[in-house]
Structures are given as C-alpha cells and as structure tokens.
Design a protein around this motif. Sequence first.
Motif, short mmCIF file in Angstrom:
data_model
loop_
_atom_site.label_atom_id
_atom_site.label_comp_id
_atom_site.label_asym_id
_atom_site.label_seq_id
_atom_site.Cartn_x
_atom_site.Cartn_y
_atom_site.Cartn_z
N TYR A 133 0.82 -1.21 0.00
CA TYR A 133 0.00 0.00 0.00
C TYR A 133 0.85 1.26 0.00
CZ TYR A 133 -3.50 3.42 1.43
OH TYR A 133 -4.33 4.53 1.49
N ASP A 182 -9.17 -11.12 -2.39
CA ASP A 182 -8.75 -9.71 -2.47
C ASP A 182 -8.70 -9.25 -3.92
OD1 ASP A 182 -8.48 -9.92 0.23
OD2 ASP A 182 -6.29 -9.74 0.26
N ASN A 200 -6.54 -5.62 -1.34
CA ASN A 200 -7.34 -5.56 -0.13
C ASN A 200 -8.65 -6.28 -0.41
OD1 ASN A 200 -5.94 -4.26 1.91
ND2 ASN A 200 -6.75 -2.24 1.46
#
Length: 214
Positions: A133, A182, A200
């Motif tokens: 991320y 995800d 995610n």
Amino acid sequence: MVQRMKQTTVLAFALTLVTACGADTLRPDDAGADAPDAPDANGFVDPRDQQRYPVLQLGGNSWLARNLNYAIAAASFCYGDDPANCDTHGRLYLWSAAQTACPPGSHLGSDEEWKALEAAVGMPVDQLDVDGYDKPRGTSEGTALKAEPGFGASMAGFRSGKTYEALGDRTYFWTSTTRGTDVWRRKIAAATPNVFRFTNPPASFAISVRCVVD
C-alpha cells in the motif's frame, strides 16, 4: 537508461498530440504500440448514456482517458453525493458493480494492463510486481499519469460505507484481477510521484474505474 529515454519521449509525444488536437479527439490505432494514431473527433462514446471519453493509446492498450461516469443505482456514487464531483472526477464504484461497469466494447483494466501502462511511462520491469500500500514502485510514473491532458488521474477520493474521504489528496482504481478474495488496486496520491500496487478485500469500498477498449 536509453530505454527509459525512449519511453519518456513516447509519452511526451502522446501528450503533445493530445494538447494540439483536443483531449476528446485522440483515437488510437490498435496496430500501434505506444504512439497515438491520427486524431478522430468521435473519441469513445458510451452507448448507454452518450457520454464521450477521450482515448489514449499507451502500453499497447487503448485507455479511456477519464474516470468512468456511468450511473449504477445503489452501487456507484458521486463524491459527497454532489453531482458536480461526478462531472469532474467520475463516479466511485463498489466492486460488485466495477466488474461490469465499463461500456460495451471496453472492459475494466486488469493488473497486467496496468503494468503495461506503467512500463510505457517508464517504470522499470523489476519494479512492476512490487506489492504494498505504501511501498514505492518506480520513480515518477504517478506524476506522468496525473498529467492533463493525458491519462489524467485526478484525486477523486473514495467512499467507505457511507463516508467519503481523500478528495484532492489521493485516488484509487479497481483492476479486474483478484488474489484469492482480495482485489488488486492502484493508488496515486497528490503528494507522491509513484503508483502504488496492492490488494485488499473489496469490503464496502467504492473507488474509481478506468476502462480499456477491447
């Protein structure tokens, strides 16, 4: 270094042609790799609502050069529930809608298509699969994709549950690619030059959609 200079030159040429001809006039030729063809005044028209999108050919694919703005009831949203934000930034889509939201004749960009796009604007091959991320990839590819005219990644923010956040600060894009349950995504932020790649769970997030011409 030579390859990177070539990639930068290609992008500069593409953006120069868009500027000269108008953002709504660039139409790709599928025979080309990373250079735009002669402009076409028609662009790409969504037959469902007649909205027109500029098209940019880069990385061997033809991308709609603006966030999708097709309304899907209860599954797409204007930031802050303000229609003016849809006009500026496109709509924010739940994952359930994003998978099939693109107009006929186009599709939601995959993780591989995003990597081809990123490589075309200079990301080194050994950086394309970096996952995290906040883990930087490449150098200034995010800055290149924020350029207007061009890919025009605007800081559209996101919706989580019923809460809107990050307008003007960062933006997220769905891809069509999953890893287990995800979903691979991209993040581009106003304050950083990179494109971040991560997964995610889709949860209740609503984020932006970019389509690729079939």
